[in-house]
Design an enzyme around this catalytic site. Structure first.
Site, PDB file in Angstrom:
ATOM      1  N   MET A 242      -8.998   8.075  -1.350  1.00  0.00           N
ATOM      2  CA  MET A 242     -10.012   8.455  -0.341  1.00  0.00           C
ATOM      3  C   MET A 242     -10.539   9.844  -0.664  1.00  0.00           C
ATOM      4  O   MET A 242      -9.789  10.712  -1.106  1.00  0.00           O
ATOM      5  CB  MET A 242      -9.373   8.470   1.048  1.00  0.00           C
ATOM      6  CG  MET A 242      -8.708   7.161   1.428  1.00  0.00           C
ATOM      7  SD  MET A 242      -8.087   7.197   3.112  1.00  0.00           S
ATOM      8  CE  MET A 242      -7.107   5.692   3.140  1.00  0.00           C
TER       9      MET A 242
ATOM     10  N   ASP B  48      -6.790  -6.433   3.587  1.00  0.00           N
ATOM     11  CA  ASP B  48      -6.177  -5.103   3.678  1.00  0.00           C
ATOM     12  C   ASP B  48      -6.401  -4.515   5.068  1.00  0.00           C
ATOM     13  O   ASP B  48      -7.549  -4.337   5.491  1.00  0.00           O
ATOM     14  CB  ASP B  48      -6.832  -4.215   2.602  1.00  0.00           C
ATOM     15  CG  ASP B  48      -6.267  -2.796   2.533  1.00  0.00           C
ATOM     16  OD1 ASP B  48      -5.293  -2.502   3.241  1.00  0.00           O
ATOM     17  OD2 ASP B  48      -6.830  -1.992   1.752  1.00  0.00           O
TER      18      ASP B  48
ATOM     19  N   MET C 181     -11.748  -6.057   4.212  1.00  0.00           N
ATOM     20  CA  MET C 181     -11.030  -5.068   5.024  1.00  0.00           C
ATOM     21  C   MET C 181     -10.877  -5.626   6.442  1.00  0.00           C
ATOM     22  O   MET C 181     -11.860  -6.017   7.079  1.00  0.00           O
ATOM     23  CB  MET C 181     -11.798  -3.746   5.084  1.00  0.00           C
ATOM     24  CG  MET C 181     -11.812  -2.945   3.791  1.00  0.00           C
ATOM     25  SD  MET C 181     -10.199  -2.505   3.142  1.00  0.00           S
ATOM     26  CE  MET C 181      -9.515  -1.521   4.481  1.00  0.00           C
TER      27      MET C 181
ATOM     28  N   GLY D  10       0.983  -1.872   4.134  1.00  0.00           N
ATOM     29  CA  GLY D  10       1.555  -0.534   4.013  1.00  0.00           C
ATOM     30  C   GLY D  10       2.638  -0.326   5.046  1.00  0.00           C
ATOM     31  O   GLY D  10       3.835  -0.347   4.741  1.00  0.00           O
TER      32      GLY D  10
ATOM     33  N   MET E 123     -11.918   4.262  -1.973  1.00  0.00           N
ATOM     34  CA  MET E 123     -12.717   4.470  -0.757  1.00  0.00           C
ATOM     35  C   MET E 123     -13.424   5.808  -0.933  1.00  0.00           C
ATOM     36  O   MET E 123     -13.087   6.809  -0.297  1.00  0.00           O
ATOM     37  CB  MET E 123     -11.795   4.453   0.468  1.00  0.00           C
ATOM     38  CG  MET E 123     -11.291   3.051   0.806  1.00  0.00           C
ATOM     39  SD  MET E 123      -9.814   3.063   1.824  1.00  0.00           S
ATOM     40  CE  MET E 123      -8.574   3.284   0.564  1.00  0.00           C
TER      41      MET E 123
ATOM     42  N   ASP F 161      -4.381   3.599  -2.787  1.00  0.00           N
ATOM     43  CA  ASP F 161      -5.555   3.929  -1.960  1.00  0.00           C
ATOM     44  C   ASP F 161      -6.080   5.322  -2.283  1.00  0.00           C
ATOM     45  O   ASP F 161      -5.374   6.317  -2.116  1.00  0.00           O
ATOM     46  CB  ASP F 161      -5.179   3.878  -0.475  1.00  0.00           C
ATOM     47  CG  ASP F 161      -5.005   2.461   0.034  1.00  0.00           C
ATOM     48  OD1 ASP F 161      -5.960   1.673  -0.071  1.00  0.00           O
ATOM     49  OD2 ASP F 161      -3.904   2.143   0.535  1.00  0.00           O
TER      50      ASP F 161
ATOM     51  N   HIS G 108      -0.673  -1.251  -4.501  1.00  0.00           N
ATOM     52  CA  HIS G 108      -1.996  -0.911  -3.959  1.00  0.00           C
ATOM     53  C   HIS G 108      -2.101   0.606  -3.816  1.00  0.00           C
ATOM     54  O   HIS G 108      -1.354   1.227  -3.065  1.00  0.00           O
ATOM     55  CB  HIS G 108      -2.169  -1.619  -2.619  1.00  0.00           C
ATOM     56  CG  HIS G 108      -3.542  -1.539  -2.038  1.00  0.00           C
ATOM     57  ND1 HIS G 108      -4.570  -2.375  -2.402  1.00  0.00           N
ATOM     58  CD2 HIS G 108      -4.050  -0.718  -1.095  1.00  0.00           C
ATOM     59  CE1 HIS G 108      -5.655  -2.075  -1.710  1.00  0.00           C
ATOM     60  NE2 HIS G 108      -5.374  -1.065  -0.897  1.00  0.00           N
TER      61      HIS G 108
ATOM     62  N   SER H  54       0.845  -1.195   0.000  1.00  0.00           N
ATOM     63  CA  SER H  54       0.000   0.000   0.000  1.00  0.00           C
ATOM     64  C   SER H  54       0.878   1.243   0.000  1.00  0.00           C
ATOM     65  O   SER H  54       1.611   1.512   0.959  1.00  0.00           O
ATOM     66  CB  SER H  54      -0.911   0.007   1.227  1.00  0.00           C
ATOM     67  OG  SER H  54      -1.459   1.303   1.370  1.00  0.00           O
TER      68      SER H  54
ATOM     69  N   HIS I 130      -7.716   0.965  -4.997  1.00  0.00           N
ATOM     70  CA  HIS I 130      -8.740   0.760  -3.960  1.00  0.00           C
ATOM     71  C   HIS I 130      -9.477   2.074  -3.744  1.00  0.00           C
ATOM     72  O   HIS I 130      -8.943   2.997  -3.130  1.00  0.00           O
ATOM     73  CB  HIS I 130      -8.034   0.279  -2.678  1.00  0.00           C
ATOM     74  CG  HIS I 130      -8.956   0.057  -1.516  1.00  0.00           C
ATOM     75  ND1 HIS I 130      -8.482  -0.105  -0.227  1.00  0.00           N
ATOM     76  CD2 HIS I 130     -10.303  -0.050  -1.442  1.00  0.00           C
ATOM     77  CE1 HIS I 130      -9.510  -0.283   0.584  1.00  0.00           C
ATOM     78  NE2 HIS I 130     -10.624  -0.245  -0.115  1.00  0.00           N
TER      79      HIS I 130
END
Ligand code: DX5
Ligand code: ZN
Length: 217
Positions: free
Chosen positions: A36, A176, A137, A198, A68, A34, A32, A7, A66
């Site tokens: 958000m 994750d 998750m 991560g 979010m 992320d 990965h 991550s 990913h």
């Protein structure tokens, strides 16, 4: 052997390209990424231009994006165009899952569906056959560095068994949150074949060695 998707959230953002190269050279299967939006989760991270730059700098990298975000459907084309390999969104988001899966495939990417700790694994079942990836998750999404929630293991076992039953052996079963050398063996034993990490990688004294150790589990 576990496949590892480091991550980037815990990487040094001032040297992101180099951080990616280091973990790829150490054998990471994916990167990965992320995303958000400060709404679906109480945090903000990076978006399309960052992925675009990384994809350009590292054309051999496979990006595991990913999302979010509250409305993933609005961003699928942009992330696909920026170089995503798999796009994972949350079942708890506002976008209808059927539509989002279709849009991801139409954009030429693999489709992933994620569940938060409070969502039962069986909620993924109606979609499993159309997914390239299912993400369990093991922390509340939003921040790196949280403690692994063991309740994720039962979900992984359930989804692994269901995927086997359906003959869906090519499914990535990803976990994750809080994955490290201590928690990864249980994830592997529960059927996870793709581990996101991560903190355990980028905050380790030697990230390449951390990837190799996790990958050997
Ligand atoms: C959390 C993110 C994770 C996070 C994992 O919401 O989805 O990918 O970066 O970080 P660690 O491995 O530190 O728990
Ligand atoms: Zn993530």
């Amino acid at each position: 052997m576990a496949s590892i998707s480091p991550s980037l959230l815990s990487a040094d953002f001032s040297a992101l390209g180099q951080e990616c190269r280091t973990v790829m050279d150490a054998g990471a299967r994916m990167l990965h990424f992320d995303v958000m939006d400060g709404h679906f989760v109480p945090n903000l991270t990076v978006g399309v231009p960052v992925l675009q730059s990384l994809h350009k700098a590292l054309p051999d990298a496979f990006f595991d994006v990913h999302l979010m975000v509250s409305r993933p459907l609005d961003y699928i084309q942009a992330f696909a165009g920026a170089g995503a390999g798999i796009i994972t969104f949350h079942l708890e988001s506002e976008s209808p899952a059927d539509e989002a899966i279709e849009a991801i495939h139409a954009a030429g990417c693999g489709a992933g569906l994620a569940i938060r700790p409070g969502t039962p694994a069986k909620a993924l079942l109606p979609f499993l056959g159309r997914l390239e990836l299912a993400l369990v998750m093991s922390v509340e999404p939003g921040f790196g560095g949280q403690a692994f929630q063991p309740a994720a293991l039962e979900k992984l076992r359930f989804l692994y068994a269901e995927a086997q039953k359906a003959g869906h052996s090519g499914l990535w079963l990803e976990v994750d949150g809080g994955v490290d050398e201590r928690t990864a063996p249980a994830c592997r034993a529960a059927g996870a074949n793709l581990l996101v990490a991560g903190t355990a990688i980028f905050c380790a004294p030697n990230p390449a060695a951390a990837v190799r150790r996790l990958g050997a589990l």
